[in-house]
Design a protein around this motif. Structure first.
Motif, PDB file in Angstrom:
ATOM      1  N   HIS A  91       0.874  -1.315   0.209  1.00 28.64           N
ATOM      2  CA  HIS A  91       0.282   0.071  -0.176  1.00 28.64           C
ATOM      3  C   HIS A  91       0.964   1.358   0.100  1.00 28.64           C
ATOM      4  O   HIS A  91       0.366   2.398  -0.916  1.00 28.64           O
ATOM      5  N   TRP A  92       2.063   1.277   1.017  1.00 30.14           N
ATOM      6  CA  TRP A  92       2.995   2.459   0.797  1.00 30.14           C
ATOM      7  C   TRP A  92       3.603   2.586  -0.511  1.00 30.14           C
ATOM      8  O   TRP A  92       3.742   3.873  -0.937  1.00 30.14           O
ATOM      9  N   THR A  93       3.855   1.629  -1.139  1.00 32.67           N
ATOM     10  CA  THR A  93       4.443   1.780  -2.608  1.00 32.67           C
ATOM     11  C   THR A  93       3.574   2.228  -3.441  1.00 32.67           C
ATOM     12  O   THR A  93       3.989   2.844  -4.319  1.00 32.67           O
ATOM     13  N   TRP A  94       2.428   1.706  -3.412  1.00 32.08           N
ATOM     14  CA  TRP A  94       1.227   1.964  -4.486  1.00 32.08           C
ATOM     15  C   TRP A  94       0.778   3.604  -4.129  1.00 32.08           C
ATOM     16  O   TRP A  94       0.789   4.350  -5.272  1.00 32.08           O
ATOM     17  N   LYS A  95       1.038   4.173  -3.065  1.00 32.99           N
ATOM     18  CA  LYS A  95       0.709   5.311  -2.833  1.00 32.99           C
ATOM     19  C   LYS A  95       1.739   6.337  -3.411  1.00 32.99           C
ATOM     20  O   LYS A  95       1.285   7.548  -3.718  1.00 32.99           O
ATOM     21  N   LEU A  96       2.949   5.749  -3.312  1.00 37.52           N
ATOM     22  CA  LEU A  96       4.129   6.765  -3.805  1.00 37.52           C
ATOM     23  C   LEU A  96       4.118   6.777  -5.464  1.00 37.52           C
ATOM     24  O   LEU A  96       4.342   7.969  -5.809  1.00 37.52           O
ATOM     25  N   ASN A  97       3.553   5.701  -5.866  1.00 37.97           N
ATOM     26  CA  ASN A  97       3.582   5.693  -7.215  1.00 37.97           C
ATOM     27  C   ASN A  97       2.502   6.663  -7.895  1.00 37.97           C
ATOM     28  O   ASN A  97       2.479   7.406  -8.870  1.00 37.97           O
ATOM     29  N   PHE A  98       1.419   6.384  -7.051  1.00 41.15           N
ATOM     30  CA  PHE A  98      -0.112   7.247  -7.571  1.00 41.15           C
ATOM     31  C   PHE A  98       0.387   8.681  -7.434  1.00 41.15           C
ATOM     32  O   PHE A  98       0.210   9.626  -8.489  1.00 41.15           O
ATOM     33  N   ILE A  99       1.031   9.188  -6.317  1.00 42.59           N
ATOM     34  CA  ILE A  99       1.092  10.605  -5.986  1.00 42.59           C
ATOM     35  C   ILE A  99       2.345  11.298  -7.205  1.00 42.59           C
ATOM     36  O   ILE A  99       1.822  12.146  -7.696  1.00 42.59           O
ATOM     37  N   PHE A 100       3.521  10.325  -7.174  1.00 38.07           N
ATOM     38  CA  PHE A 100       4.373  10.731  -8.202  1.00 38.07           C
ATOM     39  C   PHE A 100       4.038  10.559  -9.795  1.00 38.07           C
ATOM     40  O   PHE A 100       4.773  10.837 -10.520  1.00 38.07           O
ATOM     41  N   SER A 101       2.880   9.822  -9.902  1.00 43.37           N
ATOM     42  CA  SER A 101       2.695   9.726 -11.358  1.00 43.37           C
ATOM     43  C   SER A 101       2.163  11.189 -11.828  1.00 43.37           C
ATOM     44  O   SER A 101       1.842  11.185 -13.210  1.00 43.37           O
ATOM     45  N   LYS A 102       1.719  11.917 -11.164  1.00 42.52           N
ATOM     46  CA  LYS A 102       1.383  13.481 -11.371  1.00 42.52           C
ATOM     47  C   LYS A 102       2.628  14.382 -11.627  1.00 42.52           C
ATOM     48  O   LYS A 102       3.677  14.353 -10.767  1.00 42.52           O
ATOM     49  N   ASP A 103       2.788  14.851 -13.103  1.00 43.29           N
ATOM     50  CA  ASP A 103       3.869  15.487 -13.289  1.00 43.29           C
ATOM     51  C   ASP A 103       4.375  16.801 -12.518  1.00 43.29           C
ATOM     52  O   ASP A 103       5.534  17.122 -12.147  1.00 43.29           O
ATOM     53  N   GLU A 104       3.386  17.423 -11.715  1.00 43.60           N
ATOM     54  CA  GLU A 104       3.450  18.544 -11.183  1.00 43.60           C
ATOM     55  C   GLU A 104       3.700  18.435  -9.651  1.00 43.60           C
ATOM     56  O   GLU A 104       4.225  19.317  -9.212  1.00 43.60           O
ATOM     57  N   ILE A 105       3.842  17.237  -9.219  1.00 44.40           N
ATOM     58  CA  ILE A 105       4.253  16.800  -7.939  1.00 44.40           C
ATOM     59  C   ILE A 105       5.798  16.916  -7.875  1.00 44.40           C
ATOM     60  O   ILE A 105       6.519  16.461  -8.507  1.00 44.40           O
ATOM     61  N   GLY A 106       6.295  17.893  -7.101  1.00 47.08           N
ATOM     62  CA  GLY A 106       7.845  17.949  -6.618  1.00 47.08           C
ATOM     63  C   GLY A 106       8.284  17.333  -5.481  1.00 47.08           C
ATOM     64  O   GLY A 106       9.102  16.528  -5.291  1.00 47.08           O
ATOM     65  N   THR A 107       7.748  18.010  -4.185  1.00 53.33           N
ATOM     66  CA  THR A 107       8.070  17.470  -2.834  1.00 53.33           C
ATOM     67  C   THR A 107       6.813  16.917  -1.938  1.00 53.33           C
ATOM     68  O   THR A 107       5.508  17.651  -2.129  1.00 53.33           O
ATOM     69  N   VAL A 108       6.879  15.707  -1.392  1.00 55.89           N
ATOM     70  CA  VAL A 108       5.705  15.211  -0.514  1.00 55.89           C
ATOM     71  C   VAL A 108       6.056  15.159   0.716  1.00 55.89           C
ATOM     72  O   VAL A 108       7.199  14.612   1.124  1.00 55.89           O
ATOM     73  N   LEU A 109       5.119  15.233   1.381  1.00 57.82           N
ATOM     74  CA  LEU A 109       5.072  14.871   3.287  1.00 57.82           C
ATOM     75  C   LEU A 109       4.449  13.610   3.389  1.00 57.82           C
ATOM     76  O   LEU A 109       3.252  13.475   3.098  1.00 57.82           O
ATOM     77  N   LEU A 110       5.041  12.614   3.880  1.00 61.82           N
ATOM     78  CA  LEU A 110       4.223  11.235   4.151  1.00 61.82           C
ATOM     79  C   LEU A 110       3.821  11.335   5.539  1.00 61.82           C
ATOM     80  O   LEU A 110       4.600  11.313   6.523  1.00 61.82           O
ATOM     81  N   LEU A 111       2.674  11.031   5.744  1.00 63.83           N
ATOM     82  CA  LEU A 111       1.918  11.129   7.099  1.00 63.83           C
ATOM     83  C   LEU A 111       1.223   9.688   7.014  1.00 63.83           C
ATOM     84  O   LEU A 111       0.632   9.098   6.540  1.00 63.83           O
TER      85      LEU A 111
END
Length: 203
Positions: A17-37
C-alpha cells in the motif's frame, strides 16, 4: 487459505500500500515534494512552514541523497523542553526517521531505479526495505532538533500487542511538549549540525 498465509498477506499489504501511494502521487508530473503522514501522527502548527522554509531549501543545496523528516520519536515519558533549535544531519535509519518523511522526485526516481532490490527485500515493512537501499547508498537524513511531528499510536499501534494506549493522554503530552517550546515555532532553521546518527545498524 491457511492462517500463516493470511497473516503474511495481511502484513505484506503495509509495504504494498505504501509503495502504491508513492507511485500514485508521483505519477502526477506537477508533484515535486511530498510529506508522508500516517493516521496517528500529530503535527506542530509550523510543520508545513518548516518544510517550506528550512528543510526543502537545505535539501536542494545538497548533492547527497537526503531524506527530510519533521522529527524523531520521543522516548521519554516526561514532556521535554527545547532551549534551541537547528537542523541535525546524519545517516537515515528506518526505525528513527520513518515519521513525517519529506521526499522529492529525486528520491522517487532513485527508488524506481532500485525497484527490484526494494520490492524483493524480504521484509513486509516499507521502511525496513528502504533501509537496505539506505545502507548501500549512504543516505542522509535532515531533521529539526525540536520535533514538528509526534506519534500518537504508542502501545495501540499496528505492531503493538498490548493495545493499552490512552489517546487523550498522548495528545495532552504532545500539546504540553509543543507549548513548553512555543517560542521556537516559525523560526527559520539555517544552522546544520552533523550530530545525527553516524552508523547504520547491521541488517
Amino acid at each position: 487459505m491457511s492462517r500463516t498465509v493470511r497473516r503474511e498477506v495481511k502484513y505484506s499489504q503495509i509495504k504494498l500500500h505504501w509503495t502504491w501511494k508513492l507511485n500514485f502521487i508521483f505519477s502526477k508530473d506537477e508533484i515535486g515534494t511530498v510529506l508522508l503522514l500516517e493516521e496517528d501522527h500529530f503535527l506542530a502548527e509550523d510543520a508545513l512552514w518548516q518544510i517550506e522554509n528550512s528543510l526543502i531549501p537545505t535539501i536542494k543545496e545538497s548533492k547527497e541523497m537526503i531524506v527530510g523528516t519533521l522529527g524523531t520519536y520521543i522516548k521519554s515519558k516526561q514532556a521535554p523542553t527545547y532551549k534551541t533549535d537547528y537542523l541535525r544531519k546524519g545517516v537515515w535509519i528506518s526505525g528513527q526517521h520513518n515519521m513525517g518523511m519529506v521526499v522529492d522526485r529525486a528520491f522517487y526516481d532513485n527508488l524506481k531505479l532500485n525497484a527490484a532490490k526494494y520490492c524483493f527485500y524480504d521484509d513486509y515493512n516499507w521502511d525496513f526495505s528502504l533501509m537496505s537501499l539506505a545502507v548501500e547508498q549512504q543516505w542522509r537524513v535532515l531533521f529539526p532538533v525540536m520535533p514538528r511531528i509526534y506519534h500518537l499510536g504508542g502501545d495501540c499501534g499496528y505492531h503493538s500487542k498490548s493495545h493499552s494506549c490512552n489517546l487523550q493522554a498522548a495528545q495532552e503530552f504532545v500539546r504540553k511538549t509543543i507549548s513548553s517550546s512555543n517560542a521556537l515555532l516559525f523560526q527559520k532553521l539555517t544552522r546544520v549540525s552533523n550530530t545525527g546518527p553516524t552508523k547504520y545498524p547491521k541488517l
